[in-house]
Motif scaffolding. Sequence first.
Motif, PDB file in Angstrom:
ATOM      1  N   GLY A  10     -11.993   9.527   4.433  1.00 48.65           N
ATOM      2  CA  GLY A  10     -11.855  10.463   3.339  1.00 48.65           C
ATOM      3  C   GLY A  10     -11.936   9.768   2.010  1.00 48.65           C
ATOM      4  N   SER A  11     -11.579  10.492   0.968  1.00 41.78           N
ATOM      5  CA  SER A  11     -11.609   9.956  -0.386  1.00 41.78           C
ATOM      6  C   SER A  11     -10.193   9.863  -0.927  1.00 41.78           C
ATOM      7  CB  SER A  11     -12.441  10.872  -1.282  1.00 41.78           C
ATOM      8  OG  SER A  11     -13.774  10.943  -0.845  1.00 41.78           O
ATOM      9  N   VAL A  12      -9.823   8.678  -1.377  1.00 44.69           N
ATOM     10  CA  VAL A  12      -8.503   8.478  -1.973  1.00 44.69           C
ATOM     11  C   VAL A  12      -8.649   7.597  -3.196  1.00 44.69           C
ATOM     12  CG1 VAL A  12      -7.280   8.744   0.217  1.00 44.69           C
ATOM     13  CG2 VAL A  12      -7.944   6.468  -0.563  1.00 44.69           C
ATOM     14  N   GLN A  13      -7.616   7.599  -4.012  1.00 39.36           N
ATOM     15  CA  GLN A  13      -7.611   6.731  -5.182  1.00 39.36           C
ATOM     16  C   GLN A  13      -7.162   5.325  -4.805  1.00 39.36           C
ATOM     17  OE1 GLN A  13      -5.214   8.831  -8.147  1.00 39.36           O
ATOM     18  NE2 GLN A  13      -7.123   9.435  -9.156  1.00 39.36           N
ATOM     19  N   ALA A  14      -7.538   4.392  -5.618  1.00 41.32           N
ATOM     20  CA  ALA A  14      -7.125   3.007  -5.417  1.00 41.32           C
ATOM     21  C   ALA A  14      -5.607   2.934  -5.330  1.00 41.32           C
ATOM     22  CB  ALA A  14      -7.634   2.131  -6.553  1.00 41.32           C
ATOM     23  N   GLY A  15      -5.133   2.114  -4.402  1.00 42.82           N
ATOM     24  CA  GLY A  15      -3.709   1.989  -4.166  1.00 42.82           C
ATOM     25  C   GLY A  15      -3.196   2.894  -3.060  1.00 42.82           C
ATOM     26  N   THR A  79      -6.909   4.952  22.431  1.00 44.50           N
ATOM     27  CA  THR A  79      -7.155   5.158  21.012  1.00 44.50           C
ATOM     28  C   THR A  79      -6.914   3.871  20.227  1.00 44.50           C
ATOM     29  OG1 THR A  79      -6.498   7.475  21.219  1.00 44.50           O
ATOM     30  CG2 THR A  79      -6.610   6.568  19.001  1.00 44.50           C
ATOM     31  N   LEU A  80      -7.794   3.637  19.296  1.00 42.61           N
ATOM     32  CA  LEU A  80      -7.720   2.499  18.398  1.00 42.61           C
ATOM     33  C   LEU A  80      -7.380   3.017  17.010  1.00 42.61           C
ATOM     34  CD1 LEU A  80      -8.451  -0.621  18.038  1.00 42.61           C
ATOM     35  CD2 LEU A  80     -10.701   0.213  17.284  1.00 42.61           C
ATOM     36  N   TYR A  81      -6.596   2.245  16.277  1.00 39.01           N
ATOM     37  CA  TYR A  81      -6.193   2.651  14.938  1.00 39.01           C
ATOM     38  C   TYR A  81      -6.483   1.552  13.919  1.00 39.01           C
ATOM     39  CZ  TYR A  81      -3.490   6.109  17.530  1.00 39.01           C
ATOM     40  OH  TYR A  81      -3.113   7.134  18.377  1.00 39.01           O
ATOM     41  N   LEU A  82      -6.621   1.981  12.666  1.00 40.90           N
ATOM     42  CA  LEU A  82      -6.672   1.048  11.552  1.00 40.90           C
ATOM     43  C   LEU A  82      -5.866   1.659  10.411  1.00 40.90           C
ATOM     44  CD1 LEU A  82      -7.827  -1.677  10.560  1.00 40.90           C
ATOM     45  CD2 LEU A  82      -9.637  -0.358   9.434  1.00 40.90           C
ATOM     46  N   GLN A  83      -4.701   1.094  10.170  1.00 41.82           N
ATOM     47  CA  GLN A  83      -3.884   1.518   9.035  1.00 41.82           C
ATOM     48  C   GLN A  83      -4.338   0.729   7.814  1.00 41.82           C
ATOM     49  OE1 GLN A  83      -1.381   3.915   8.780  1.00 41.82           O
ATOM     50  NE2 GLN A  83      -1.529   3.475   6.590  1.00 41.82           N
ATOM     51  N   MET A  84      -4.741   1.433   6.780  1.00 47.85           N
ATOM     52  CA  MET A  84      -5.274   0.791   5.579  1.00 47.85           C
ATOM     53  C   MET A  84      -4.383   1.140   4.394  1.00 47.85           C
ATOM     54  SD  MET A  84      -9.366   1.373   6.127  1.00 47.85           S
ATOM     55  CE  MET A  84      -9.297   3.118   5.780  1.00 47.85           C
ATOM     56  N   ASN A  85      -3.757   0.146   3.823  1.00 44.91           N
ATOM     57  CA  ASN A  85      -2.875   0.333   2.671  1.00 44.91           C
ATOM     58  C   ASN A  85      -3.440  -0.388   1.456  1.00 44.91           C
ATOM     59  OD1 ASN A  85      -1.024   1.706   4.348  1.00 44.91           O
ATOM     60  ND2 ASN A  85      -0.001  -0.209   4.891  1.00 44.91           N
ATOM     61  N   ASP A  86      -2.937  -0.011   0.295  1.00 47.77           N
ATOM     62  CA  ASP A  86      -3.355  -0.641  -0.966  1.00 47.77           C
ATOM     63  C   ASP A  86      -4.884  -0.699  -1.054  1.00 47.77           C
ATOM     64  OD1 ASP A  86      -2.949  -3.915  -2.535  1.00 47.77           O
ATOM     65  OD2 ASP A  86      -3.172  -1.921  -3.413  1.00 47.77           O
ATOM     66  N   LEU A  87      -5.504   0.423  -0.839  1.00 48.16           N
ATOM     67  CA  LEU A  87      -6.959   0.467  -0.813  1.00 48.16           C
ATOM     68  C   LEU A  87      -7.564   0.183  -2.174  1.00 48.16           C
ATOM     69  CD1 LEU A  87      -7.246   3.447   1.630  1.00 48.16           C
ATOM     70  CD2 LEU A  87      -8.387   1.255   1.948  1.00 48.16           C
ATOM     71  N   LYS A  88      -8.726  -0.461  -2.148  1.00 49.16           N
ATOM     72  CA  LYS A  88      -9.420  -0.861  -3.361  1.00 49.16           C
ATOM     73  C   LYS A  88     -10.825  -0.252  -3.371  1.00 49.16           C
ATOM     74  CE  LYS A  88      -6.984  -5.288  -3.185  1.00 49.16           C
ATOM     75  NZ  LYS A  88      -7.105  -6.766  -3.196  1.00 49.16           N
ATOM     76  N   THR A 128     -14.046   6.486   0.994  1.00 47.26           N
ATOM     77  CA  THR A 128     -14.441   6.336  -0.405  1.00 47.26           C
ATOM     78  C   THR A 128     -13.191   6.150  -1.246  1.00 47.26           C
ATOM     79  OG1 THR A 128     -16.343   7.787  -0.050  1.00 47.26           O
ATOM     80  CG2 THR A 128     -15.689   7.373  -2.324  1.00 47.26           C
ATOM     81  N   ILE A 129     -13.159   5.059  -1.992  1.00 52.71           N
ATOM     82  CA  ILE A 129     -12.003   4.744  -2.826  1.00 52.71           C
ATOM     83  C   ILE A 129     -12.431   4.774  -4.287  1.00 52.71           C
ATOM     84  CG2 ILE A 129     -10.107   3.148  -3.222  1.00 52.71           C
ATOM     85  CD1 ILE A 129     -10.348   4.229  -0.342  1.00 52.71           C
TER      86      ILE A 129
END
Length: 131
Positions: A10-15, A79-88, A128-129
Amino acid sequence: QVQLVESGGGSVQAGGSLRLSCAASGFTYSRHCMVWFRQTPGKEREREGIATIDSDGSTSYVDSVKGRFTISRDNAENTLYLQMNDLKPEDTAMYYCAAASAGYCYMARGVCAGECGMDYWGKGTLVTISS
Protein backbone atom coordinates in the motif's frame (compact mmCIF):
# COMPACT_ATOMS: atom_id res chain seq x y z
CA GLN A 1 -0.01 -26.25 -8.31
CA VAL A 2 2.49 -24.02 -6.55
CA GLN A 3 1.21 -20.62 -5.48
CA LEU A 4 2.76 -17.73 -3.61
CA VAL A 5 0.34 -14.85 -3.05
CA GLU A 6 1.57 -11.62 -1.52
CA SER A 7 -0.64 -9.09 0.21
CA GLY A 8 -0.35 -6.10 2.51
CA GLY A 9 1.23 -3.56 0.22
CA GLY A 10 0.00 0.00 0.00
CA SER A 11 0.89 3.65 0.27
CA VAL A 12 2.12 5.14 3.54
CA GLN A 13 4.08 8.15 4.62
CA ALA A 14 7.71 7.98 5.60
CA GLY A 15 8.12 6.71 9.14
CA GLY A 16 5.09 4.48 8.87
CA SER A 17 4.77 0.71 8.95
CA LEU A 18 3.39 -2.06 6.80
CA ARG A 19 3.16 -5.81 7.22
CA LEU A 20 3.42 -7.94 4.13
CA SER A 21 2.13 -11.50 3.98
CA CYS A 22 2.79 -14.31 1.53
CA ALA A 23 0.46 -17.31 1.48
CA ALA A 24 2.14 -20.44 0.13
CA SER A 25 0.58 -23.60 -1.25
CA GLY A 26 1.40 -26.53 -3.49
CA PHE A 27 4.81 -27.37 -2.03
CA THR A 28 6.34 -28.35 1.32
CA TYR A 29 6.62 -24.81 2.65
CA SER A 30 8.32 -25.70 5.95
CA ARG A 31 11.25 -27.30 4.14
CA HIS A 32 12.02 -24.31 1.95
CA CYS A 33 14.15 -21.21 2.24
CA MET A 34 11.87 -18.18 1.90
CA VAL A 35 13.02 -14.77 0.71
CA TRP A 36 11.52 -11.32 0.34
CA PHE A 37 12.78 -9.55 -2.76
CA ARG A 38 12.09 -6.08 -4.00
CA GLN A 39 12.31 -4.47 -7.39
CA THR A 40 12.49 -0.72 -7.61
CA PRO A 41 10.96 1.41 -10.36
CA GLY A 42 13.35 1.87 -13.25
CA LYS A 43 15.42 -1.17 -12.31
CA GLU A 44 13.25 -3.88 -13.81
CA ARG A 45 16.27 -5.99 -14.76
CA GLU A 46 17.41 -6.61 -11.22
CA ARG A 47 15.95 -7.63 -7.92
CA GLU A 48 17.29 -7.44 -4.41
CA GLY A 49 16.87 -10.17 -1.85
CA ILE A 50 16.38 -8.09 1.28
CA ALA A 51 15.39 -10.64 3.92
CA THR A 52 15.72 -14.41 4.12
CA ILE A 53 14.49 -17.09 6.49
CA ASP A 54 15.58 -20.67 6.08
CA SER A 55 13.84 -23.88 7.08
CA ASP A 56 15.65 -23.84 10.42
CA GLY A 57 14.37 -20.34 11.19
CA SER A 58 17.69 -18.58 10.67
CA THR A 59 17.32 -15.10 9.21
CA SER A 60 19.44 -12.57 7.39
CA TYR A 61 18.95 -9.04 6.08
CA VAL A 62 20.66 -6.60 3.81
CA ASP A 63 22.11 -3.63 5.66
CA SER A 64 19.59 -1.16 4.25
CA VAL A 65 16.68 -2.84 6.07
CA LYS A 66 18.45 -4.30 9.10
CA GLY A 67 16.84 -3.06 12.30
CA ARG A 68 13.73 -1.84 10.47
CA PHE A 69 12.35 -4.98 8.79
CA THR A 70 11.63 -8.36 10.37
CA ILE A 71 11.00 -11.54 8.41
CA SER A 72 9.08 -14.39 10.02
CA ARG A 73 7.27 -17.53 9.00
CA ASP A 74 4.33 -19.53 10.28
CA ASN A 75 4.80 -23.10 9.14
CA ALA A 76 1.41 -24.16 10.50
CA GLU A 77 -0.30 -21.58 8.28
CA ASN A 78 2.18 -21.79 5.37
CA THR A 79 2.59 -18.03 5.54
CA LEU A 80 5.58 -15.75 5.32
CA TYR A 81 5.62 -12.25 6.77
CA LEU A 82 7.65 -9.08 6.48
CA GLN A 83 7.10 -6.46 9.16
CA MET A 84 8.40 -3.14 7.84
CA ASN A 85 8.86 -0.24 10.25
CA ASP A 86 10.30 3.25 9.87
CA LEU A 87 9.67 3.13 6.15
CA LYS A 88 11.59 5.45 3.87
CA PRO A 89 10.89 6.73 0.34
CA GLU A 90 13.72 4.54 -0.93
CA ASP A 91 11.76 1.49 0.24
CA THR A 92 9.28 2.17 -2.56
CA ALA A 93 9.26 -0.98 -4.71
CA MET A 94 7.36 -4.03 -5.80
CA TYR A 95 7.86 -6.67 -3.12
CA TYR A 96 7.92 -10.37 -3.97
CA CYS A 97 8.18 -13.51 -1.92
CA ALA A 98 10.07 -16.45 -3.35
CA ALA A 99 11.02 -19.97 -2.31
CA ALA A 100 14.07 -22.13 -2.82
CA SER A 101 15.43 -25.38 -1.43
CA ALA A 102 16.45 -25.37 2.22
CA GLY A 103 19.96 -24.11 2.70
CA TYR A 104 19.88 -21.78 -0.30
CA CYS A 105 19.13 -18.67 1.73
CA TYR A 106 22.78 -17.70 2.13
CA MET A 107 22.91 -17.24 -1.64
CA ALA A 108 19.68 -15.26 -1.94
CA ARG A 109 20.53 -12.04 -0.14
CA GLY A 110 21.58 -9.12 -2.30
CA VAL A 111 21.15 -7.95 -5.89
CA CYS A 112 20.47 -10.52 -8.56
CA ALA A 113 18.91 -10.87 -12.00
CA GLY A 114 16.25 -13.09 -13.49
CA GLU A 115 14.98 -15.87 -11.26
CA CYS A 116 17.84 -15.37 -8.81
CA GLY A 117 18.12 -19.10 -8.29
CA MET A 118 14.72 -19.30 -6.65
CA ASP A 119 12.27 -22.08 -7.50
CA TYR A 120 8.96 -20.29 -7.02
CA TRP A 121 7.82 -16.65 -7.15
CA GLY A 122 4.75 -14.70 -6.25
CA LYS A 123 3.34 -11.91 -8.41
CA GLY A 124 4.25 -9.16 -5.98
CA THR A 125 2.65 -6.41 -3.95
CA LEU A 126 3.41 -2.71 -4.42
CA VAL A 127 4.73 -0.58 -1.58
CA THR A 128 4.83 3.19 -2.05
CA ILE A 129 6.35 5.48 0.56
CA SER A 130 5.83 9.22 0.33
CA SER A 131 8.05 11.78 2.01
